[in-house]
Design a protein around this motif. Structure first.
Motif, PDB file in Angstrom:
ATOM      1  N   SER A  66       0.940  -1.260  -0.084  1.00 44.82           N
ATOM      2  CA  SER A  66      -0.135   0.094   0.053  1.00 44.82           C
ATOM      3  C   SER A  66       0.969   1.295   0.155  1.00 44.82           C
ATOM      4  CB  SER A  66      -1.006  -0.118   1.188  1.00 44.82           C
ATOM      5  OG  SER A  66      -0.128   0.105   2.495  1.00 44.82           O
ATOM      6  N   GLU A  67       2.082   1.385   0.866  1.00 43.20           N
ATOM      7  CA  GLU A  67       2.811   2.410   0.718  1.00 43.20           C
ATOM      8  C   GLU A  67       3.672   2.619  -1.003  1.00 43.20           C
ATOM      9  OE1 GLU A  67       4.406   2.131   5.184  1.00 43.20           O
ATOM     10  OE2 GLU A  67       5.207   0.851   3.852  1.00 43.20           O
ATOM     11  N   THR A  68       3.880   1.519  -1.405  1.00 41.03           N
ATOM     12  CA  THR A  68       4.471   1.436  -2.807  1.00 41.03           C
ATOM     13  C   THR A  68       3.548   2.016  -3.467  1.00 41.03           C
ATOM     14  OG1 THR A  68       5.807  -0.680  -2.044  1.00 41.03           O
ATOM     15  CG2 THR A  68       5.372   0.223  -4.377  1.00 41.03           C
ATOM     16  N   GLN A  69       2.252   1.761  -3.560  1.00 38.96           N
ATOM     17  CA  GLN A  69       1.329   2.281  -4.409  1.00 38.96           C
ATOM     18  C   GLN A  69       0.935   3.835  -4.129  1.00 38.96           C
ATOM     19  OE1 GLN A  69      -2.157  -0.401  -3.461  1.00 38.96           O
ATOM     20  NE2 GLN A  69      -1.465  -1.838  -5.198  1.00 38.96           N
ATOM     21  N   GLN A  70       0.933   4.219  -2.771  1.00 37.49           N
ATOM     22  CA  GLN A  70       0.925   5.575  -2.586  1.00 37.49           C
ATOM     23  C   GLN A  70       2.013   6.246  -3.135  1.00 37.49           C
ATOM     24  OE1 GLN A  70       0.011   5.137   1.706  1.00 37.49           O
ATOM     25  NE2 GLN A  70      -0.767   7.273   1.418  1.00 37.49           N
ATOM     26  N   ILE A  71       3.371   5.965  -2.915  1.00 40.34           N
ATOM     27  CA  ILE A  71       4.394   6.566  -3.488  1.00 40.34           C
ATOM     28  C   ILE A  71       4.341   6.677  -5.098  1.00 40.34           C
ATOM     29  CG2 ILE A  71       6.875   6.431  -3.907  1.00 40.34           C
ATOM     30  CD1 ILE A  71       7.037   5.460  -0.872  1.00 40.34           C
ATOM     31  N   SER A  72       4.116   5.619  -5.732  1.00 39.71           N
ATOM     32  CA  SER A  72       3.929   5.481  -7.056  1.00 39.71           C
ATOM     33  C   SER A  72       2.835   6.764  -7.644  1.00 39.71           C
ATOM     34  CB  SER A  72       3.561   4.194  -7.462  1.00 39.71           C
ATOM     35  OG  SER A  72       3.324   4.228  -9.064  1.00 39.71           O
ATOM     36  N   LYS A  73       1.709   6.746  -7.005  1.00 38.48           N
ATOM     37  CA  LYS A  73       0.872   7.749  -7.558  1.00 38.48           C
ATOM     38  C   LYS A  73       1.300   9.201  -7.443  1.00 38.48           C
ATOM     39  CE  LYS A  73      -4.021   6.749  -6.323  1.00 38.48           C
ATOM     40  NZ  LYS A  73      -4.890   6.708  -5.462  1.00 38.48           N
ATOM     41  N   ALA A  74       1.923   9.342  -6.028  1.00 33.62           N
ATOM     42  CA  ALA A  74       2.604  10.884  -5.965  1.00 33.62           C
ATOM     43  C   ALA A  74       3.560  10.964  -6.793  1.00 33.62           C
ATOM     44  CB  ALA A  74       3.080  10.684  -4.568  1.00 33.62           C
ATOM     45  N   LEU A  75       4.460  10.237  -7.129  1.00 34.63           N
ATOM     46  CA  LEU A  75       5.622  10.413  -8.123  1.00 34.63           C
ATOM     47  C   LEU A  75       4.805  10.827  -9.415  1.00 34.63           C
ATOM     48  CD1 LEU A  75       8.164   7.558  -7.246  1.00 34.63           C
ATOM     49  CD2 LEU A  75       8.346   9.985  -6.846  1.00 34.63           C
ATOM     50  N   LEU A  76       3.852  10.158  -9.920  1.00 38.59           N
ATOM     51  CA  LEU A  76       3.366  10.572 -11.497  1.00 38.59           C
ATOM     52  C   LEU A  76       2.850  11.866 -11.506  1.00 38.59           C
ATOM     53  CD1 LEU A  76       1.782   6.969 -11.967  1.00 38.59           C
ATOM     54  CD2 LEU A  76       3.883   7.810 -13.037  1.00 38.59           C
ATOM     55  N   GLN A  77       2.528  12.493 -10.222  1.00 39.64           N
ATOM     56  CA  GLN A  77       2.134  13.610 -10.135  1.00 39.64           C
ATOM     57  C   GLN A  77       3.113  15.113 -10.422  1.00 39.64           C
ATOM     58  OE1 GLN A  77      -0.518  14.681  -6.851  1.00 39.64           O
ATOM     59  NE2 GLN A  77      -1.075  12.568  -6.473  1.00 39.64           N
ATOM     60  N   ILE A  78       4.242  14.615 -10.440  1.00 32.80           N
ATOM     61  CA  ILE A  78       5.451  15.755 -10.365  1.00 32.80           C
ATOM     62  C   ILE A  78       5.742  15.723 -11.939  1.00 32.80           C
ATOM     63  CG2 ILE A  78       7.810  16.210  -9.762  1.00 32.80           C
ATOM     64  CD1 ILE A  78       7.337  14.809  -7.148  1.00 32.80           C
ATOM     65  N   SER A  79       5.690  16.727 -12.460  1.00 30.30           N
ATOM     66  CA  SER A  79       5.636  17.156 -13.943  1.00 30.30           C
ATOM     67  C   SER A  79       7.416  17.245 -13.777  1.00 30.30           C
ATOM     68  CB  SER A  79       5.044  18.397 -14.173  1.00 30.30           C
ATOM     69  OG  SER A  79       5.612  19.552 -13.706  1.00 30.30           O
ATOM     70  N   GLU A  80       7.805  17.703 -15.049  1.00 30.37           N
ATOM     71  CA  GLU A  80       9.334  17.690 -15.372  1.00 30.37           C
ATOM     72  C   GLU A  80       9.381  19.395 -15.159  1.00 30.37           C
ATOM     73  OE1 GLU A  80      12.396  17.534 -18.971  1.00 30.37           O
ATOM     74  OE2 GLU A  80      10.310  16.996 -19.373  1.00 30.37           O
ATOM     75  N   LYS A  81       8.431  20.129 -15.295  1.00 33.12           N
ATOM     76  CA  LYS A  81       8.666  21.601 -14.976  1.00 33.12           C
ATOM     77  C   LYS A  81       8.932  21.738 -13.544  1.00 33.12           C
ATOM     78  CE  LYS A  81       6.191  26.235 -15.663  1.00 33.12           C
ATOM     79  NZ  LYS A  81       5.148  26.538 -16.077  1.00 33.12           N
ATOM     80  N   GLU A  82       7.940  21.025 -12.717  1.00 29.76           N
ATOM     81  CA  GLU A  82       7.970  20.917 -11.242  1.00 29.76           C
ATOM     82  C   GLU A  82       9.231  20.315 -10.673  1.00 29.76           C
ATOM     83  OE1 GLU A  82       6.085  19.542  -7.199  1.00 29.76           O
ATOM     84  OE2 GLU A  82       4.730  19.245  -8.695  1.00 29.76           O
ATOM     85  N   PHE A  83       9.766  19.346 -11.271  1.00 32.02           N
ATOM     86  CA  PHE A  83      11.254  18.860 -10.931  1.00 32.02           C
ATOM     87  C   PHE A  83      12.384  19.836 -11.167  1.00 32.02           C
ATOM     88  CE2 PHE A  83      14.764  16.345 -11.364  1.00 32.02           C
ATOM     89  CZ  PHE A  83      14.695  15.558 -10.095  1.00 32.02           C
ATOM     90  N   ALA A  84      12.249  20.671 -12.165  1.00 33.98           N
ATOM     91  CA  ALA A  84      13.304  21.519 -12.762  1.00 33.98           C
ATOM     92  C   ALA A  84      13.295  22.661 -11.696  1.00 33.98           C
ATOM     93  CB  ALA A  84      13.069  22.154 -14.056  1.00 33.98           C
ATOM     94  N   LYS A  85      12.015  23.009 -11.251  1.00 26.06           N
ATOM     95  CA  LYS A  85      11.793  24.104 -10.130  1.00 26.06           C
ATOM     96  C   LYS A  85      12.640  23.734  -8.850  1.00 26.06           C
ATOM     97  CE  LYS A  85       8.696  27.284  -8.036  1.00 26.06           C
ATOM     98  NZ  LYS A  85       7.432  27.515  -7.539  1.00 26.06           N
ATOM     99  N   ARG A  86      12.369  22.397  -8.442  1.00 29.79           N
ATOM    100  CA  ARG A  86      12.804  21.808  -7.225  1.00 29.79           C
ATOM    101  C   ARG A  86      14.462  21.993  -7.367  1.00 29.79           C
ATOM    102  NH1 ARG A  86       9.814  17.036  -4.470  1.00 29.79           N
ATOM    103  NH2 ARG A  86       7.574  17.695  -4.872  1.00 29.79           N
ATOM    104  N   ARG A 121       6.006   2.308 -10.259  1.00 31.27           N
ATOM    105  CA  ARG A 121       4.861   2.212 -11.099  1.00 31.27           C
ATOM    106  C   ARG A 121       4.716   0.710 -11.193  1.00 31.27           C
ATOM    107  NH1 ARG A 121       3.239   0.610 -15.424  1.00 31.27           N
ATOM    108  NH2 ARG A 121       5.189   0.594 -16.493  1.00 31.27           N
ATOM    109  N   ILE A 122       5.658  -0.126 -11.785  1.00 31.52           N
ATOM    110  CA  ILE A 122       5.715  -1.375 -12.004  1.00 31.52           C
ATOM    111  C   ILE A 122       5.232  -2.264 -10.771  1.00 31.52           C
ATOM    112  CG2 ILE A 122       7.045  -3.325 -12.748  1.00 31.52           C
ATOM    113  CD1 ILE A 122       8.275  -1.521 -14.828  1.00 31.52           C
ATOM    114  N   ALA A 123       5.981  -1.895  -9.651  1.00 31.82           N
ATOM    115  CA  ALA A 123       5.801  -2.592  -8.369  1.00 31.82           C
ATOM    116  C   ALA A 123       4.342  -2.400  -7.790  1.00 31.82           C
ATOM    117  CB  ALA A 123       7.229  -2.089  -7.269  1.00 31.82           C
ATOM    118  N   ALA A 124       3.935  -1.048  -7.973  1.00 27.65           N
ATOM    119  CA  ALA A 124       2.492  -0.989  -7.442  1.00 27.65           C
ATOM    120  C   ALA A 124       1.514  -1.552  -8.333  1.00 27.65           C
ATOM    121  CB  ALA A 124       2.277   0.779  -7.448  1.00 27.65           C
ATOM    122  N   GLU A 125       1.686  -1.635  -9.828  1.00 28.84           N
ATOM    123  CA  GLU A 125       1.012  -2.205 -10.809  1.00 28.84           C
ATOM    124  C   GLU A 125       0.732  -3.862 -10.269  1.00 28.84           C
ATOM    125  OE1 GLU A 125       1.774  -2.929 -15.122  1.00 28.84           O
ATOM    126  OE2 GLU A 125       0.915  -0.770 -15.020  1.00 28.84           O
TER     127      GLU A 125
END
Length: 148
Positions: A66-86, A121-125
């Motif tokens: 369940s933690e792996t699934q939560q992390i996977s979902k959250a990672l997919l929300q970070i865009s390349e633009k947001e990552f570059a800003k970080r 993503r693969i682990a969560a899937e």
């Protein structure tokens, strides 16, 4: 500074090392800037008795499915633009701590982030948990003879 440590910082804004990291399992939005904080690198629960030799950073840690699934979902929300800003903020706010971020290209860290995201993503899937471990690899320990 190792790329795993910089990647951890880019995702969590936490500068502690593997051994010192006491942050709990997090997938949360930071109140000040609504930034998603994700503990995908340092894990959650340590497995006692798994601290290895002097070349290791610390014990093996794990995440349940369940933690792996939560992390996977959250990672997919970070865009390349947001990552570059970080990345840009890390270079400006922590130049002494994260000196390698100045020397590296944001594309390299974006690639690392994409690999981590795909792995989760693969682990969560497949409804899998996750083992997380950092150790040192010294090429001289594993040198192979070149054959002609």
């Amino acid at each position: 500074m190792d790329s795993w440590h910089a990647t951890h910082y880019l995702l969590t804004e936490d500068i502690s090392s593997w051994e010192e990291c006491q942050i709990p399992f997090i997938v949360a939005r930071k109140k000040e800037n609504n930034r998603l904080l994700i503990n995908a690198v340092m894990g959650r629960t340590s497995i006692e008795g798994t601290k290895g030799s002097f070349k290791d950073f610390g014990p093996v840690k794990y995440l349940v499915p369940s933690e792996t699934q939560q992390i996977s979902k959250a990672l997919l929300q970070i865009s390349e633009k947001e990552f570059a800003k970080r990345y840009e903020e890390a270079c400006v706010l922590n130049p002494d701590v994260y000196r390698t971020l100045w020397d590296e290209e944001v594309d390299e860290y974006w690639y690392i982030f994409q690999c981590i995201s795909e792995y989760y993503r693969i682990a969560a899937e497949e409804t899998r948990g996750m083992l997380l471990y950092l150790g040192c690899f010294y090429g001289v320990d594993f040198m192979w003879e070149m054959q002609d």
